[in-house]
Design a protein around this motif. Structure first.
Motif, PDB file in Angstrom:
ATOM      1  N   THR A 157     -10.122  -0.041  -9.388  1.00 35.89           N
ATOM      2  CA  THR A 157      -9.809   1.222  -8.716  1.00 35.89           C
ATOM      3  C   THR A 157     -10.383   1.290  -7.307  1.00 35.89           C
ATOM      4  O   THR A 157     -10.219   2.314  -6.631  1.00 35.89           O
ATOM      5  CB  THR A 157     -10.340   2.413  -9.538  1.00 35.89           C
ATOM      6  OG1 THR A 157     -11.737   2.254  -9.750  1.00 35.89           O
ATOM      7  CG2 THR A 157      -9.647   2.482 -10.884  1.00 35.89           C
ATOM      8  N   GLU A 158     -11.052   0.228  -6.858  1.00 37.31           N
ATOM      9  CA  GLU A 158     -11.640   0.215  -5.524  1.00 37.31           C
ATOM     10  C   GLU A 158     -10.658  -0.413  -4.524  1.00 37.31           C
ATOM     11  O   GLU A 158     -10.348  -1.603  -4.623  1.00 37.31           O
ATOM     12  CB  GLU A 158     -12.951  -0.597  -5.533  1.00 37.31           C
ATOM     13  CG  GLU A 158     -13.576  -0.784  -4.152  1.00 37.31           C
ATOM     14  CD  GLU A 158     -13.801   0.541  -3.453  1.00 37.31           C
ATOM     15  OE1 GLU A 158     -14.595   1.341  -3.936  1.00 37.31           O
ATOM     16  OE2 GLU A 158     -13.131   0.777  -2.408  1.00 37.31           O
ATOM     17  N   PRO A 159     -10.155   0.341  -3.572  1.00 33.09           N
ATOM     18  CA  PRO A 159      -9.182  -0.216  -2.626  1.00 33.09           C
ATOM     19  C   PRO A 159      -9.794  -1.088  -1.535  1.00 33.09           C
ATOM     20  O   PRO A 159      -9.108  -1.929  -0.959  1.00 33.09           O
ATOM     21  CB  PRO A 159      -8.524   1.031  -2.022  1.00 33.09           C
ATOM     22  CG  PRO A 159      -9.548   2.123  -2.181  1.00 33.09           C
ATOM     23  CD  PRO A 159     -10.308   1.800  -3.410  1.00 33.09           C
ATOM     24  N   ASP A 160     -11.093  -0.911  -1.245  1.00 32.12           N
ATOM     25  CA  ASP A 160     -11.724  -1.665  -0.160  1.00 32.12           C
ATOM     26  C   ASP A 160     -12.015  -3.099  -0.619  1.00 32.12           C
ATOM     27  O   ASP A 160     -12.707  -3.317  -1.626  1.00 32.12           O
ATOM     28  CB  ASP A 160     -13.025  -0.973   0.260  1.00 32.12           C
ATOM     29  CG  ASP A 160     -13.666  -1.668   1.440  1.00 32.12           C
ATOM     30  OD1 ASP A 160     -13.379  -1.268   2.581  1.00 32.12           O
ATOM     31  OD2 ASP A 160     -14.439  -2.632   1.220  1.00 32.12           O
ATOM     32  N   ARG A 164     -14.708  -4.436  -3.369  1.00 28.92           N
ATOM     33  CA  ARG A 164     -14.224  -5.095  -4.594  1.00 28.92           C
ATOM     34  C   ARG A 164     -14.950  -6.414  -4.811  1.00 28.92           C
ATOM     35  O   ARG A 164     -15.359  -6.746  -5.912  1.00 28.92           O
ATOM     36  CB  ARG A 164     -12.717  -5.372  -4.500  1.00 28.92           C
ATOM     37  CG  ARG A 164     -11.815  -4.205  -4.790  1.00 28.92           C
ATOM     38  CD  ARG A 164     -10.380  -4.701  -5.015  1.00 28.92           C
ATOM     39  NE  ARG A 164     -10.163  -5.104  -6.399  1.00 28.92           N
ATOM     40  CZ  ARG A 164      -9.321  -6.041  -6.781  1.00 28.92           C
ATOM     41  NH1 ARG A 164      -8.610  -6.699  -5.904  1.00 28.92           N
ATOM     42  NH2 ARG A 164      -9.167  -6.332  -8.049  1.00 28.92           N
ATOM     43  N   TRP A 174       5.021   3.875  -2.898  1.00 24.91           N
ATOM     44  CA  TRP A 174       3.782   4.615  -3.145  1.00 24.91           C
ATOM     45  C   TRP A 174       3.834   5.845  -2.241  1.00 24.91           C
ATOM     46  O   TRP A 174       3.693   5.737  -1.031  1.00 24.91           O
ATOM     47  CB  TRP A 174       2.569   3.764  -2.805  1.00 24.91           C
ATOM     48  CG  TRP A 174       2.289   2.652  -3.769  1.00 24.91           C
ATOM     49  CD1 TRP A 174       2.613   1.343  -3.637  1.00 24.91           C
ATOM     50  CD2 TRP A 174       1.602   2.766  -5.023  1.00 24.91           C
ATOM     51  NE1 TRP A 174       2.185   0.621  -4.725  1.00 24.91           N
ATOM     52  CE2 TRP A 174       1.561   1.475  -5.593  1.00 24.91           C
ATOM     53  CE3 TRP A 174       1.028   3.838  -5.716  1.00 24.91           C
ATOM     54  CZ2 TRP A 174       0.961   1.219  -6.827  1.00 24.91           C
ATOM     55  CZ3 TRP A 174       0.428   3.581  -6.955  1.00 24.91           C
ATOM     56  CH2 TRP A 174       0.393   2.287  -7.493  1.00 24.91           C
ATOM     57  N   PRO A 206      -6.677   5.383  -7.775  1.00 19.78           N
ATOM     58  CA  PRO A 206      -5.945   4.311  -7.075  1.00 19.78           C
ATOM     59  C   PRO A 206      -6.095   2.996  -7.835  1.00 19.78           C
ATOM     60  O   PRO A 206      -7.113   2.757  -8.479  1.00 19.78           O
ATOM     61  CB  PRO A 206      -6.640   4.243  -5.714  1.00 19.78           C
ATOM     62  CG  PRO A 206      -7.308   5.570  -5.544  1.00 19.78           C
ATOM     63  CD  PRO A 206      -7.712   5.993  -6.926  1.00 19.78           C
ATOM     64  N   SER A 207      -5.098   2.154  -7.754  1.00 22.36           N
ATOM     65  CA  SER A 207      -5.155   0.859  -8.443  1.00 22.36           C
ATOM     66  C   SER A 207      -4.598  -0.234  -7.538  1.00 22.36           C
ATOM     67  O   SER A 207      -3.466  -0.132  -7.065  1.00 22.36           O
ATOM     68  CB  SER A 207      -4.342   0.904  -9.738  1.00 22.36           C
ATOM     69  OG  SER A 207      -4.255  -0.394 -10.303  1.00 22.36           O
ATOM     70  N   SER A 208      -5.400  -1.254  -7.326  1.00 29.83           N
ATOM     71  CA  SER A 208      -4.951  -2.365  -6.492  1.00 29.83           C
ATOM     72  C   SER A 208      -4.125  -3.365  -7.278  1.00 29.83           C
ATOM     73  O   SER A 208      -3.553  -4.293  -6.697  1.00 29.83           O
ATOM     74  CB  SER A 208      -6.160  -3.072  -5.870  1.00 29.83           C
ATOM     75  OG  SER A 208      -7.075  -3.448  -6.876  1.00 29.83           O
ATOM     76  N   PRO A 221      -1.751   7.167  -2.676  1.00 27.42           N
ATOM     77  CA  PRO A 221      -2.415   6.055  -3.380  1.00 27.42           C
ATOM     78  C   PRO A 221      -2.385   6.142  -4.901  1.00 27.42           C
ATOM     79  O   PRO A 221      -2.691   5.154  -5.570  1.00 27.42           O
ATOM     80  CB  PRO A 221      -3.860   6.128  -2.838  1.00 27.42           C
ATOM     81  CG  PRO A 221      -3.721   6.737  -1.484  1.00 27.42           C
ATOM     82  CD  PRO A 221      -2.626   7.759  -1.629  1.00 27.42           C
ATOM     83  N   GLN A 222      -2.016   7.290  -5.445  1.00 28.46           N
ATOM     84  CA  GLN A 222      -2.012   7.413  -6.900  1.00 28.46           C
ATOM     85  C   GLN A 222      -0.637   7.757  -7.468  1.00 28.46           C
ATOM     86  O   GLN A 222      -0.519   8.019  -8.671  1.00 28.46           O
ATOM     87  CB  GLN A 222      -3.035   8.484  -7.331  1.00 28.46           C
ATOM     88  CG  GLN A 222      -4.474   8.064  -7.077  1.00 28.46           C
ATOM     89  CD  GLN A 222      -5.482   9.141  -7.430  1.00 28.46           C
ATOM     90  OE1 GLN A 222      -6.369   9.449  -6.636  1.00 28.46           O
ATOM     91  NE2 GLN A 222      -5.357   9.717  -8.608  1.00 28.46           N
ATOM     92  N   GLY A 238       0.805  -1.208   0.000  1.00 34.11           N
ATOM     93  CA  GLY A 238       0.000   0.000   0.000  1.00 34.11           C
ATOM     94  C   GLY A 238       0.839   1.258   0.000  1.00 34.11           C
ATOM     95  O   GLY A 238       2.056   1.241  -0.122  1.00 34.11           O
TER      96      GLY A 238
END
Length: 511
Positions: free
Chosen positions: A447-450, A454, A89, A157-159, A92-93, A17
């Motif tokens: 793009t969803e970090p949660d 997701r 990082w 953001p990208s997981s 987050p972006q 992260g």
């Protein structure tokens, strides 16, 4: 020593992260035998070695011996820095990557931040045919901070961004590259080749990993027929082959001279030309989904080595369990006939079924599919060109329905992005298929970090896949490399990562 090294890598990669800096650790700390030219039996001659294109498993294997990207995988399938030495990082972006001080291209030039900027821009530029063009469109800017530092800013953001950088279609090439002379920095350099016959690569002495690769070179030899490929292994003409024929699994398992490395990860499916005709109607595509007894495909084409696949191909190792019996294609011939009638085709129709004669698994799968389609009145004529022609026909939409087999590139539902997102069409997708719903879910998922959010997104994707039918899933297949016992250090990467197995070639030895 190896376990210690593995543990160290894993600890470095825990929690990728914001704010975490990851460092590349040295590989190959244990003593390795060096030298020897590995004779590798390819399933086909690569249609091309264009660094950013995806033209099949054989091409990707050769490409990974020549090219490397910022990230990669080790033999334990762990994501790790590759051309990058470390990364952080900063938010987050924003990703800041430091390049290895000793990374050089095959022409002797150092790998610089400017080369990284050039490579990523080549993928995302207007008119690019790169496999990851849509995936990497999330890059807002890529900047050279100094010669060895790159700053990448994402639009969201990208997981999974680091996984994309580890893809075999996102290598770093020299900005001096031309269309006819693409300069990489991988463990081997491209040598002699005879189109349709062989490709030779030689050990790159200045590869950034100390003491690697262990081999002096690799001679990739193309076999158009899988039985010839296996016979070559048995006869000692090659040391290792990809795509061990499924009919030979038992023989190799019982052999004292041969062994195999296998995984359950690649899958087979059907594609459609949806621009016009019956397959433009999702009810017809659903009818096909219900018409096929998948265990027969597993038995006929894969000697029972695989499992039926009824819904969205969510890979083994995925962080989510997405199984949903209400949105799966169980074998139900009456339901298939009812859907055809509802769509206006109670008596069926004629069509052209594209596969390839290069891979027996494709041809055998097509034969089973053809037989089951005939039972609901769909009379499919087989079209079985060589692999290169199959790719071209798929790209140009010269088919009605097509058999295909592939894999994602990492063990997460997002790995299906390139197979389902309509913004970057390829022969791996149904020709002309577009769905704002599916495109939107794919974008939301990445793009969803949660984690829980997701999962909910991919559960919805599971339903959309069933209702809109961008593919008809058929089966998971157990896939294996086979080799003589003289080959060491070679491991098949698991699940969707199996297509990236060539990352281990620099750790491979030959007694």
């Amino acid at each position: 020593m190896k376990d210690t090294l593995t543990t160290s890598r894993r600890s470095v990669l825990v929690g990728l992260g914001a704010g975490l800096a990851a460092l590349a650790l040295p590989r190959g700390l244990r003593a390795q035998q060096t030298g020897g030219v590995l004779r590798f039996g390819l399933s086909t001659f690569p249609p091309s070695l264009k660094p950013f294109d995806n033209t099949g498993g054989a091409a990707n294997t050769v490409k990974l011996s020549i090219f490397r990207g910022l990230m990669g995988y080790n033999a334990a399938a762990e994501l790790q820095p590759e051309v990058a030495e470390s990364y952080e990082w900063t938010n987050p972006q924003t990703l800041v990557m430091t390049l290895r001080h000793n990374a050089v291209f095959h022409n002797g030039d150092p790998v610089t931040a400017a080369d990284v900027v050039f490579s990523l821009n080549e993928i995302t530029k207007e008119g690019s045919t790169a496999f990851l063009k849509s995936d990497l469109a999330i890059i807002e800017t890529v900047e050279a901070v100094d010669d060895k530092t790159v700053r990448i800013t994402l639009s969201a953001p990208s997981s999974i961004f680091l996984n994309l950088l580890a893809n075999y279609c996102s290598p770093i090439i020299s900005a001096k590259s031309t269309e006819d002379n693409v300069i990489g920095c991988g463990p081997f350099t491209l040598g002699a080749q005879e189109r349709g016959v062989f490709i030779e690569v030689a050990r790159f002495a200045d590869f950034y990993m100390p003491d690697e690769p262990h081999l002096a070179g690799i001679r990739f030899i193309a076999y158009a027929d899988e039985n010839l490929r296996y016979s070559a292994l048995e006869a000692g003409d090659v040391d290792l082959i990809e795509y061990l024929p499924w009919t030979q699994f038992d023989t190799v398992e019982a052999s004292g001279r041969l062994e195999m490395k296998s995984t359950l990860g690649p899958f087979m499916f059907l594609l459609f030309n949806v621009t016009d005709g019956p397959f433009a109607d999702p009810r017809v595509r659903q009818a096909v989904g219900y018409a096929i007894e998948r265990q027969d495909v597993v038995d006929a084409a894969f000697a029972g080595r695989g499992e039926p696949l009824y819904g969205l191909p969510n890979p083994e190792g995925s962080p989510f369990d997405l199984a949903d019996p209400e949105h799966e294609f169980t074998y139900d011939m009456e339901k298939a006939k009812a859907l055809l009638a509802e769509a206006g085709y109670p008596n069926g129709f004629d069509c052209r079924l594209l596969a390839t004669a290069t891979y027996g698994m494709h041809q055998d799968t097509a034969s089973v599919v053809q037989a089951y389609l005939a039972m609901i009145g769909i009379n499919a004529t087989l079209d079985l060109p060589d692999w290169g022609s199959r790719v071209t026909a798929g790209t140009e939409g010269r088919y009605d329905i097509a058999v295909h087999g592939t894999s994602g590139t990492f063990n997460d539902p997002d790995a299906l992005f390139s197979l389902l997102y309509s913004g970057n069409p390829s022969y791996l997708q149904s020709f002309g298929f577009k769905s704002e719903r599916i495109d939107g879910l794919l974008m939301q998922g990445r793009t969803e970090p949660d984690v829980e959010k997701r999962k909910a997104i991919y559960q919805e994707l599971y339903a959309a896949y069933y209702e809109e039918v961008p593919q008809v899933p058929l089966n998971w297949r157990t896939q294996a490399h086979a080799m003589t016992v003289s080959v060491g250090g070679f491991e098949a990467l698991p699940g969707f990562l199996n297509g990236s197995t060539a990352f281990v070639l620099e750790e491979t030895t030959l007694a």
